[in-house]
Scaffold this active site. Structure first.
Site, PDB file in Angstrom:
ATOM      1  N   ASP A 278       1.040  -1.252  -0.100  1.00 28.05           N
ATOM      2  CA  ASP A 278       0.000  -0.141   0.116  1.00 28.05           C
ATOM      3  C   ASP A 278       0.738   1.274   0.060  1.00 28.05           C
ATOM      4  O   ASP A 278       1.804   1.322   0.314  1.00 28.05           O
ATOM      5  CB  ASP A 278      -0.912  -0.101   1.298  1.00 28.05           C
ATOM      6  CG  ASP A 278      -2.013   1.020   1.191  1.00 28.05           C
ATOM      7  OD1 ASP A 278      -2.264   1.398   0.054  1.00 28.05           O
ATOM      8  OD2 ASP A 278      -2.928   1.292   2.229  1.00 28.05           O
TER       9      ASP A 278
ATOM     10  N   HIS B  48       2.411   3.286  -9.130  1.00 29.72           N
ATOM     11  CA  HIS B  48       2.028   2.086  -9.228  1.00 29.72           C
ATOM     12  C   HIS B  48       3.357   1.615 -10.089  1.00 29.72           C
ATOM     13  O   HIS B  48       3.629   0.314  -9.766  1.00 29.72           O
ATOM     14  CB  HIS B  48       0.851   2.033  -9.992  1.00 29.72           C
ATOM     15  CG  HIS B  48      -0.261   2.365  -9.314  1.00 29.72           C
ATOM     16  ND1 HIS B  48      -0.340   1.840  -8.025  1.00 29.72           N
ATOM     17  CD2 HIS B  48      -1.308   3.158  -9.503  1.00 29.72           C
ATOM     18  CE1 HIS B  48      -1.637   2.524  -7.347  1.00 29.72           C
ATOM     19  NE2 HIS B  48      -2.195   3.177  -8.426  1.00 29.72           N
TER      20      HIS B  48
ATOM     21  N   LEU C  58      10.338 -20.643  -4.924  1.00 35.45           N
ATOM     22  CA  LEU C  58       9.382 -19.727  -4.215  1.00 35.45           C
ATOM     23  C   LEU C  58       8.291 -19.818  -4.609  1.00 35.45           C
ATOM     24  O   LEU C  58       8.031 -19.902  -5.879  1.00 35.45           O
ATOM     25  CB  LEU C  58       9.997 -18.254  -4.053  1.00 35.45           C
ATOM     26  CG  LEU C  58       9.043 -17.278  -3.556  1.00 35.45           C
ATOM     27  CD1 LEU C  58       9.459 -17.232  -2.223  1.00 35.45           C
ATOM     28  CD2 LEU C  58       9.385 -15.925  -4.136  1.00 35.45           C
TER      29      LEU C  58
HETATM   30  C1  IPE Z   1      -5.460  -2.543  -0.198  1.00 37.62           C
HETATM   31  O1  IPE Z   1      -5.210  -1.080  -0.412  1.00 37.62           O
HETATM   32  C2  IPE Z   1      -5.585  -3.157  -1.539  1.00 37.62           C
HETATM   33  C3  IPE Z   1      -4.125  -3.622  -1.983  1.00 37.62           C
HETATM   34  C4  IPE Z   1      -3.035  -3.204  -1.779  1.00 37.62           C
HETATM   35  C5  IPE Z   1      -4.248  -4.075  -3.498  1.00 37.62           C
HETATM   36  P1  IPE Z   1      -6.153  -0.094  -0.681  1.00 37.62           P
HETATM   37  O2  IPE Z   1      -5.399   1.340  -0.722  1.00 37.62           O
HETATM   38  O3  IPE Z   1      -7.146  -0.536  -1.781  1.00 37.62           O
HETATM   39  O4  IPE Z   1      -7.104  -0.079   0.770  1.00 37.62           O
HETATM   40  P2  IPE Z   1      -7.777   0.881   1.643  1.00 37.62           P
HETATM   41  O5  IPE Z   1      -8.817   1.280   0.682  1.00 37.62           O
HETATM   42  O6  IPE Z   1      -6.975   1.879   1.882  1.00 37.62           O
HETATM   43  O7  IPE Z   1      -8.224   0.120   2.663  1.00 37.62           O
HETATM   44  C1  IPE Z   2      -1.392   0.294  -3.486  1.00 38.85           C
HETATM   45  O1  IPE Z   2      -1.371   1.692  -3.414  1.00 38.85           O
HETATM   46  C2  IPE Z   2      -1.923  -0.185  -4.566  1.00 38.85           C
HETATM   47  C3  IPE Z   2      -3.202  -0.666  -4.862  1.00 38.85           C
HETATM   48  C4  IPE Z   2      -4.319  -0.657  -3.959  1.00 38.85           C
HETATM   49  C5  IPE Z   2      -3.486  -1.237  -5.989  1.00 38.85           C
HETATM   50  P1  IPE Z   2      -2.535   2.690  -3.477  1.00 38.85           P
HETATM   51  O2  IPE Z   2      -2.963   3.027  -4.752  1.00 38.85           O
HETATM   52  O3  IPE Z   2      -3.483   2.172  -2.487  1.00 38.85           O
HETATM   53  O4  IPE Z   2      -1.853   3.986  -2.634  1.00 38.85           O
HETATM   54  P2  IPE Z   2      -2.417   5.010  -1.757  1.00 38.85           P
HETATM   55  O5  IPE Z   2      -2.765   4.334  -0.642  1.00 38.85           O
HETATM   56  O6  IPE Z   2      -3.604   5.852  -2.426  1.00 38.85           O
HETATM   57  O7  IPE Z   2      -1.241   5.958  -1.149  1.00 38.85           O
HETATM   58 MG    MG Z   3      -4.051   2.333  -0.522  1.00 40.17          MG
END
Ligand code: IPE
Ligand code: IPE
Ligand code: MG
Length: 255
Positions: free
Chosen positions: A30, A47, A141
């Protein structure tokens, strides 16, 4: 992929003893968006850098002796993001598979997928299936990719199948439910890492993670490097897992 599997340990960080190393590590990757925002870049750059980081962590996992690495790449709720971001995330996974598959295969990585392929663009579905098929006999792995995955959705689908197959109520056990989950055959995660400091599970492995150790760091995923990964494992090594028992019944890792 650049030499994913170098079976050596970083000289500055001694390897943890195998009995203190988590067999199965799961990561909620995240913070990509915030990483980009901090730099005045579009979220998509976050990303892109997040995908790059995956190579480093894969290598670190192998070097540390982790057997299974589950990564949360796209949740069932992530479909609610703006359309262009969803498309970008799909394209990035496709690109990752296109570029890295041969190298992953050469390095003995077995790719698995948990989640639903239905609803995923057909081209990406085909790439995923090709990756699973090509690497299915590898054993160095397991890279378990949670893509279009949701813990509640997984349980709903399991229950539906159990009912459809007419399984009698008295035969429903925890083992039976495990059998119907995407993770069938895999041990539960020992350690679940969440980057970016959030303190929630966001629908990730809600059944399987019932006794996992949780670890969170404020670091955003693209900056979560090998040192951070080793730090999480080192903290895990000191955790006393009680599984409902009392202190005296379980071994203290620090004694
Ligand atoms: C969780 O992250 C999903 C992934 C890392 C794929 P999110 O960014 O979607 O989670 P929330 O919305 O902050 O809970
Ligand atoms: C995690 O990073 C990637 C996915 C959920 C696919 P985020 O896109 O949720 O990044 P933040 O949480 O908005 O910073
Ligand atoms: Mg996120």
């Amino acid at each position: 992929m650049v030499a994913v599997v170098r079976e050596q340990t970083n000289a500055s960080t001694p390897a943890l003893p195998p009995e203190r190393t988590p067999r199965h590590v799961a990561i909620i990757m995240d913070g990509n968006g915030r990483w980009a925002k901090q730099r005045g870049l579009p979220r998509t750059e976050g990303h892109r850098n997040g995908v790059e980081n995956l190579r480093r962590i894969l290598q670190a996992a192998v070097e540390c002796g982790v057997e299974i690495l589950t990564i949360y790449a796209f949740s069932t709720e992530n479909w609610n993001r703006p359309k262009y971001e969803v498309e970008m995330l799909m394209r990035l996974l496709e690109l990752f598979l296109e570029r890295e598959l041969d190298e992953l295969h050469k390095n003995g990585v077995q790719i698995r997928h948990i989640g639903e392929l239905d609803g995923v663009p057909t081209r990406l579905q085909k790439r995923i299936v090709k990756g699973l098929e090509l690497t299915k006999d590898n054993s160095r792995l397991i890279l378990n990719v949670a893509f279009n995955y949701g813990g509640r959705d997984e349980i709903v689908r399991a229950v539906r199948r159990i009912v459809e197959e007419g399984i009698p109520a008295e035969d429903i056990t925890e083992d039976l439910i495990n059998h119907y989950l995407y993770t069938c055959g895999l041990p539960d995660p020992d350690l679940i890492i969440r980057t970016s400091g959030e303190l929630r599970v966001s629908n990730f492995l809600i059944w399987q993670g019932s006794y996992s150790e949780y670890y969170t760091t404020p670091t955003y995923w693209p900056d979560f490097d090998e040192t951070e990964f080793r730090k999480a494992l080192a903290e895990y090594a000191h955790r006393k897992r009680r599984f409902g028992q009392i202190d005296e019944q379980v071994e203290d890792p620090d004694e």
